[in-house]
Enzyme design. Structure first.
Site, mmCIF file in Angstrom:
data_model
loop_
_atom_site.group_PDB
_atom_site.id
_atom_site.type_symbol
_atom_site.label_atom_id
_atom_site.label_comp_id
_atom_site.label_asym_id
_atom_site.label_seq_id
_atom_site.Cartn_x
_atom_site.Cartn_y
_atom_site.Cartn_z
ATOM 1 C CG ASP A 1 -2.075 0.941 1.113
ATOM 2 O OD1 ASP A 1 -2.265 1.518 0.017
ATOM 3 O OD2 ASP A 1 -2.798 1.130 2.104
ATOM 4 C CD1 TRP B 1 7.454 6.423 -2.514
ATOM 5 C CD2 TRP B 1 7.018 6.736 -4.695
ATOM 6 N NE1 TRP B 1 8.662 6.449 -3.190
ATOM 7 C CE2 TRP B 1 8.428 6.641 -4.533
ATOM 8 C CE3 TRP B 1 6.522 6.931 -5.985
ATOM 9 C CZ2 TRP B 1 9.327 6.727 -5.593
ATOM 10 C CZ3 TRP B 1 7.412 7.025 -7.046
ATOM 11 C CH2 TRP B 1 8.794 6.927 -6.841
ATOM 12 N NE ARG C 1 -4.140 6.668 -7.574
ATOM 13 C CZ ARG C 1 -4.079 6.383 -6.275
ATOM 14 N NH1 ARG C 1 -3.926 7.348 -5.395
ATOM 15 N NH2 ARG C 1 -4.194 5.137 -5.842
ATOM 16 C CB SER D 1 -8.509 -5.672 -3.859
ATOM 17 O OG SER D 1 -9.237 -4.504 -4.158
ATOM 18 C CG ASN E 1 -7.625 -2.446 -6.154
ATOM 19 O OD1 ASN E 1 -6.656 -3.181 -5.958
ATOM 20 N ND2 ASN E 1 -7.962 -1.503 -5.283
ATOM 21 N NE ARG F 1 -7.404 1.724 -6.148
ATOM 22 C CZ ARG F 1 -6.291 1.953 -5.498
ATOM 23 N NH1 ARG F 1 -5.241 2.418 -6.143
ATOM 24 N NH2 ARG F 1 -6.190 1.730 -4.209
ATOM 25 N NE ARG G 1 -3.197 -1.448 4.304
ATOM 26 C CZ ARG G 1 -4.451 -1.531 3.898
ATOM 27 N NH1 ARG G 1 -5.250 -2.409 4.446
ATOM 28 N NH2 ARG G 1 -4.909 -0.755 2.946
ATOM 29 C CB SER H 1 -7.991 -4.045 2.817
ATOM 30 O OG SER H 1 -7.808 -2.819 3.456
ATOM 31 C CD GLU I 1 2.422 -12.956 15.973
ATOM 32 O OE1 GLU I 1 2.394 -11.761 16.315
ATOM 33 O OE2 GLU I 1 1.941 -13.879 16.647
HETATM 34 C C1 FPP Z 1 -2.039 0.186 -3.310
HETATM 35 O O1 FPP Z 1 -1.526 1.503 -3.348
HETATM 36 C C2 FPP Z 1 -1.517 -0.603 -4.417
HETATM 37 C C3 FPP Z 1 -2.283 -1.187 -5.408
HETATM 38 C C4 FPP Z 1 -3.746 -1.080 -5.454
HETATM 39 C C5 FPP Z 1 -1.680 -1.966 -6.480
HETATM 40 C C6 FPP Z 1 -0.401 -2.672 -6.146
HETATM 41 C C7 FPP Z 1 0.386 -2.741 -7.362
HETATM 42 C C8 FPP Z 1 1.734 -2.764 -7.448
HETATM 43 C C9 FPP Z 1 2.674 -2.843 -6.313
HETATM 44 C C10 FPP Z 1 2.387 -2.703 -8.775
HETATM 45 C C11 FPP Z 1 2.476 -4.022 -9.440
HETATM 46 C C12 FPP Z 1 1.202 -4.253 -10.078
HETATM 47 C C13 FPP Z 1 0.788 -5.401 -10.573
HETATM 48 C C14 FPP Z 1 -0.617 -5.444 -11.036
HETATM 49 C C15 FPP Z 1 1.665 -6.594 -10.642
HETATM 50 P P1 FPP Z 1 -2.582 2.686 -3.490
HETATM 51 O O2 FPP Z 1 -2.722 2.983 -4.936
HETATM 52 O O3 FPP Z 1 -3.852 2.325 -2.797
HETATM 53 O O4 FPP Z 1 -1.822 3.828 -2.747
HETATM 54 P P2 FPP Z 1 -2.520 5.002 -1.902
HETATM 55 O O5 FPP Z 1 -3.249 4.361 -0.767
HETATM 56 O O6 FPP Z 1 -1.328 5.793 -1.457
HETATM 57 O O7 FPP Z 1 -3.408 5.748 -2.850
#
Ligand code: FPP
Length: 253
Positions: free
Chosen positions: A27, A32, A40, A72, A75, A78, A195, A203, A214
């Protein structure tokens, strides 16, 4: 640089109390990117680079299973642009790392309703699963279109069908039977759940499987979560006492 890494790795007691299975909620990609004034998707791209680094740290620690929450079942809600970019990133990540998986004898698996992903993603995923299915040095599991509640719904439908078809006896349904209908069939439960990004919730991720896991939360955003951060989490795990409902005295016997 390397010396520092080695010291950190040496701090891990590889003879005892290692997590066999680590599950991660990656997450903080969006935040970032935002903090750097970037879109994003740049956070997701940088985050995708951590997958290989963390997998390599995990196998060096002796962790056999690593499950990453990549997309997820929620997702899909989005913005379409972000969903499309994530699917593109998924394809690129699989293409880029396929040879690495094969060379390092890492088995690749997925959990989640993967059939609902775009067909060109499904093809790549299925091909890599097939190519690596007999490897056992480590297993990387990507959770894609995954949510525990969706997983339970699919499992219950299959259990009911099999009971109606007399393949299973309803009287004999216990946890091992139910667990064999989950996407994680034959994968041991996670011992450590991480996390990133400071959020402290699960989540809809591996809710039943993580019953005794743990939990480790860190404020570090996923794109900044590298080898050292992973080792820190494993070290913290090794300090914990897992009691599974027993007392400390009972554990000592
Ligand atoms: C959560 O950060 C991250 C995700 C929903 C996707 C995770 C994906 C990757 C690490 C990249 C690799 C991807 C694949 C499909 C292999 P967020 O977008 O919710 O961050 P935020 O909470 O800061 O908005």
């Amino acid at each position: 640089m390397y010396e520092f890494y080695n010291v950190a790795m040496n701090d891990i007691d590889k003879s005892a109390n290692l997590p066999r299975h680590v599950a991660i909620i990656m997450d903080g990609n969006g935040r970032w990117a935002k903090e750097r004034g970037k879109p994003r998707i740049d956070g997701h791209i940088e985050g995708s680079k951590r997958i290989r680094e963390v997998l390599s740290a995990a196998s060096e620690c002796g962790v056999k299973y690593l499950t990453l929450y990549a997309f997820s079942s929620e997702n899909w809600n989005r913005p379409k642009e972000e969903v499309d970019a994530l699917m593109e990133l998924l394809k690129n990540t699989i293409r880029e790392h396929s040879e690495d998986f094969i060379k390092n004898k890492v088995r690749f698996r997925t959990i989640g309703n993967v059939g609902k992903l775009p067909s060109n993603c499904v093809e790549l995923l299925e091909k890599l699963k097939e190519q690596t299915k007999n490897f056992d040095s480590a297993t990387l599991i990507l959770a894609l279109n995954y949510g525990s509640r969706d997983e339970i719904c699919r499992a219950v439908k299959n259990i009911i069908q099999d009971a109606a078809g007399k393949k299973i006896d309803p009287e004999k349904i216990d946890w091992p039977v139910i667990s064999s209908y989950l996407d994680t069939d034959a994968i041991p439960d996670p011992d450590l759940m991480i996390r990133t990004s400071g959020e402290m919730r699960l989540s809809n991720y591996l809710m039943m499987q993580a019953a005794y896991a743990e939990l480790y939360f860190t404020k570090t955003y996923w794109p900044d979560f590298g080898r050292d951060e992973f080792i820190k989490a494993v070290k913290e795990y090794q300090r914990r006492e897992r009691r599974y409902g027993l007392t400390t005295d009972q554990l000592k016997k």
